[in-house]
Design an enzyme around this catalytic site. Structure first.
Site, PDB file in Angstrom:
ATOM      1  CE1 TYR A  93      33.866  47.089  36.902  1.00 52.31           C
ATOM      2  CE2 TYR A  93      34.953  47.960  39.238  1.00 52.31           C
ATOM      3  CZ  TYR A  93      34.640  47.598  37.340  1.00 52.31           C
ATOM      4  OH  TYR A  93      36.223  48.205  36.894  1.00 52.31           O
TER       5      TYR A  93
HETATM    6  N1  NAP Z   1      38.525  50.964  34.080  1.00 50.37           N
HETATM    7  C1  NAP Z   1      37.823  49.038  33.519  1.00 50.37           C
HETATM    8  O1  NAP Z   1      37.191  49.832  32.525  1.00 50.37           O
HETATM    9  C2  NAP Z   1      38.278  48.262  33.685  1.00 50.37           C
HETATM   10  C3  NAP Z   1      38.266  46.933  33.632  1.00 50.37           C
HETATM   11  C4  NAP Z   1      38.587  45.595  34.419  1.00 50.37           C
HETATM   12  C5  NAP Z   1      38.856  45.811  35.251  1.00 50.37           C
HETATM   13  N2  NAP Z   1      39.208  47.071  35.952  1.00 50.37           N
HETATM   14  C6  NAP Z   1      39.137  47.283  37.777  1.00 50.37           C
HETATM   15  O2  NAP Z   1      40.340  45.866  37.249  1.00 50.37           O
HETATM   16  C7  NAP Z   1      40.178  45.749  38.342  1.00 50.37           C
HETATM   17  C8  NAP Z   1      41.299  43.750  38.488  1.00 50.37           C
HETATM   18  O3  NAP Z   1      41.155  43.650  37.171  1.00 50.37           O
HETATM   19  P1  NAP Z   1      40.718  42.060  36.519  1.00 50.37           P
HETATM   20  O4  NAP Z   1      40.773  41.080  38.025  1.00 50.37           O
HETATM   21  O5  NAP Z   1      40.672  42.184  35.056  1.00 50.37           O
HETATM   22  O6  NAP Z   1      42.333  41.414  37.222  1.00 50.37           O
HETATM   23  P2  NAP Z   1      43.582  41.155  36.515  1.00 50.37           P
HETATM   24  O7  NAP Z   1      44.148  40.103  37.626  1.00 50.37           O
HETATM   25  O8  NAP Z   1      44.474  41.055  35.302  1.00 50.37           O
HETATM   26  O9  NAP Z   1      42.905  39.221  36.973  1.00 50.37           O
HETATM   27  C9  NAP Z   1      41.952  38.761  38.029  1.00 50.37           C
HETATM   28  C10 NAP Z   1      41.992  37.028  37.967  1.00 50.37           C
HETATM   29  O10 NAP Z   1      42.968  36.663  37.705  1.00 50.37           O
HETATM   30  C11 NAP Z   1      43.187  35.116  38.632  1.00 50.37           C
HETATM   31  N3  NAP Z   1      44.079  35.579  39.536  1.00 50.37           N
HETATM   32  C12 NAP Z   1      44.244  36.584  40.416  1.00 50.37           C
HETATM   33  N4  NAP Z   1      45.149  37.330  41.046  1.00 50.37           N
HETATM   34  C13 NAP Z   1      45.872  35.018  40.755  1.00 50.37           C
HETATM   35  C14 NAP Z   1      46.544  34.331  41.770  1.00 50.37           C
HETATM   36  N5  NAP Z   1      47.401  35.066  42.765  1.00 50.37           N
HETATM   37  N6  NAP Z   1      46.464  33.043  41.251  1.00 50.37           N
HETATM   38  C15 NAP Z   1      46.300  32.767  40.040  1.00 50.37           C
HETATM   39  N7  NAP Z   1      45.520  33.703  39.812  1.00 50.37           N
HETATM   40  C16 NAP Z   1      45.110  35.094  39.860  1.00 50.37           C
HETATM   41  C17 NAP Z   1      41.440  35.000  39.007  1.00 50.37           C
HETATM   42  O11 NAP Z   1      41.027  34.990  38.172  1.00 50.37           O
HETATM   43  P3  NAP Z   1      39.731  33.180  38.363  1.00 50.37           P
HETATM   44  O12 NAP Z   1      39.022  33.611  38.623  1.00 50.37           O
HETATM   45  O13 NAP Z   1      39.381  33.230  37.318  1.00 50.37           O
HETATM   46  O14 NAP Z   1      40.446  32.650  39.661  1.00 50.37           O
HETATM   47  C18 NAP Z   1      41.005  36.496  38.838  1.00 50.37           C
HETATM   48  O15 NAP Z   1      39.888  36.919  38.905  1.00 50.37           O
HETATM   49  C19 NAP Z   1      38.931  45.386  38.925  1.00 50.37           C
HETATM   50  O16 NAP Z   1      38.584  44.312  40.009  1.00 50.37           O
HETATM   51  C20 NAP Z   1      37.748  46.489  38.404  1.00 50.37           C
HETATM   52  O17 NAP Z   1      38.383  47.094  39.351  1.00 50.37           O
HETATM   53  C21 NAP Z   1      38.843  48.304  35.495  1.00 50.37           C
END
Ligand code: NAP
Length: 372
Positions: A66
């Site tokens: 990351y």
């Molecule tokens: N193992 C893997 O391959 C893998 C892959 C991906 C992620 N992960 C893990 O999973 C975690 C979460 O993934 P993700 O960040 O993709 O999760 P997600 O919850 O699907 O997306 C997060 C994004 O959604 C928006 N968001 C979140 N909460 C919000 C709210 N209350 N209101 C409005 N917009 C909101 C933000 O976008 P904006 O920034 O555009 O505002 C934020 O960056 C990562 O940090 C990582 O630790 C693992």
């Protein structure tokens, strides 16, 4: 901005068949650091970490890959300054290649696992990792080598528990079965994409995890922000600012998936349900996935304190069964072969049960695909 504990966060779960206690919402830190062209500076990342821990969360998810190692470094700096590392469950991952041109500086071979772990421990400023994930199946290394190496790390005291992220279900089943047979450390969790917009893991991974004692920790539970309602469809383009927009532009496969009609109809249902329960769409989407069978802890992403606060309250309420069923229906994955047999009364009641009623099936037998 709210302060103080959030009661629902400290209703801890055991992670799979292990003694590790984790919060039902974990803090995802993929956006800590700015090295990927999006994400956040260290100061904001530290304020998110501080709020998550103060609210009662204890489970932090990062990876060596990351933001080119910045995410781990930012977490390490936080605990070095503020203390509290011992109370936290720090999970990190290996697989990402750290040195282009060197085939042994990436993947899941023993040489890379040792290299990656030493580098992660340095950046995290700790001498052990609570949960060490294979980030991605490399399709190359023999499973015995991966599991034996990881077992040795646990026995050396450098790692406490093992997890597999982004692997085929058959690979997990083989790893777990070999571990049980040989007395190696078992896999306690699987990390996979899972949300109302992405339910493919219900076919194989969730039944496998339920039957073999691993917890599911969903990633991208809001489909990168899509399920918050911040994007609208404009022609064949999503409209809206944010990280997912950049991703949709950059990765045609992701865009193709989201631009189909179904996710937009699903989004309408999420928005309607959110209005009915007086919660935000993000809270509804997180609540739904976090309470699905097999889910141990859901990885919450946020790019601001306001988003984090919204998300951390996602388990403060119970989604009425009727509304949960509406969301299930709107997001149900297509039935494919051979799963179509397992869902069909013609085969289950007729061919298998001789038209008798056989109830109390173990949850893993047919998986959670079946409508309530
Ligand atoms: N193992 C893997 O391959 C893998 C892959 C991906 C992620 N992960 C893990 O999973 C975690 C979460 O993934 P993700 O960040 O993709 O999760 P997600 O919850 O699907 O997306 C997060 C994004 O959604 C928006 N968001 C979140 N909460 C919000 C709210 N209350 N209101 C409005 N917009 C909101 C933000 O976008 P904006 O920034 O555009 O505002 C934020 O960056 C990562 O940090 C990582 O630790 C693992």
């Amino acid at each position: 901005m709210s302060v103080g504990p959030i009661e629902s966060l400290s209703r801890y779960h055991l992670l799979g068949q292990s003694g590790l206690r984790v919060s039902p919402l974990a803090l995802g830190t993929m956006s800590f650091g700015t090295d990927f062209g999006w994400g956040m500076p260290e100061e904001r990342a530290h304020s998110l970490l501080a709020r998550y821990l103060e609210a009662g969360g204890n489970f932090i998810d990062t990876a060596d890959g990351y933001t080119a190692g910045s995410s781990e470094r930012i977490i390490g700096d936080y605990f070095a300054r503020q203390g509290g590392r011992e109370r936290s469950v720090i999970a990190t991952k290996f697989t990402a290649n750290a040195s282009p041109g060197d085939p042994n500086a990436g993947g899941n071979g023993r040489k890379n696992i040792y290299r990656a772990l030493e580098a992660s421990l340095r950046r995290l400023k700790t001498d052990y990792v609570d949960l060490y994930w294979v980030h991605l199946w490399d399709g190359l290394t023999p499973v015995e080598e991966v599991m034996q190496t990881l077992t040795t790390l646990v026995r050396e005291g450098k790692v406490r528990y093992l997890g597999l992220s982004d692997v085929p279900a058959w690979y997990f089943a083989r790893a777990q079965t070999l571990a049980e047979r040989h007395g190696w450390e078992r896999v306690v969790a699987l990390q996979l994409e899972y949300s109302l917009a992405e339910r493919n893991i219900e076919r194989e991974h969730i039944p496998a995890a339920l039957s073999m004692g691993a917890a599911i920790t969903p990633w991208s539970p809001l489909a990168g922000g899509l399920l918050t309602g911040k994007y609208t469809r404009q022609g064949n383009q999503p409209k809206g600012e944010g990280r997912a927009h950049a991703l949709l532009q950059a990765v045609p496969l992701v865009a193709e998936k989201f631009l189909k009609d179904r996710p937009w109809a699903l989004l309408d249902e999420v928005l309607a349900v959110a209005r009915e329960v007086g919660r935000t769409p993000a809270q509804v989407a997180l609540n739904w996935v976090a309470t699905r069978p097999g889910v141990g802890s859901t990885l919450v992403g946020a790019s601001s304190l306001t988003q984090l606060e919204d998300n951390l309250h996602a388990l403060d309420f119970t989604l009425p069964a009727e509304l949960s069923a509406r969301l299930e229906k709107a997001s149900r994955p297509e039935l494919l072969h051979p799963y179509v047999f397992f869902e069909s009364p013609f085969f289950t009641r007729g061919m298998v049960a001789g038209n008798t009623h056989v109830t109390a099936e173990p949850a893993w037998f047919r998986g959670p695909l079946q409508a309530p």
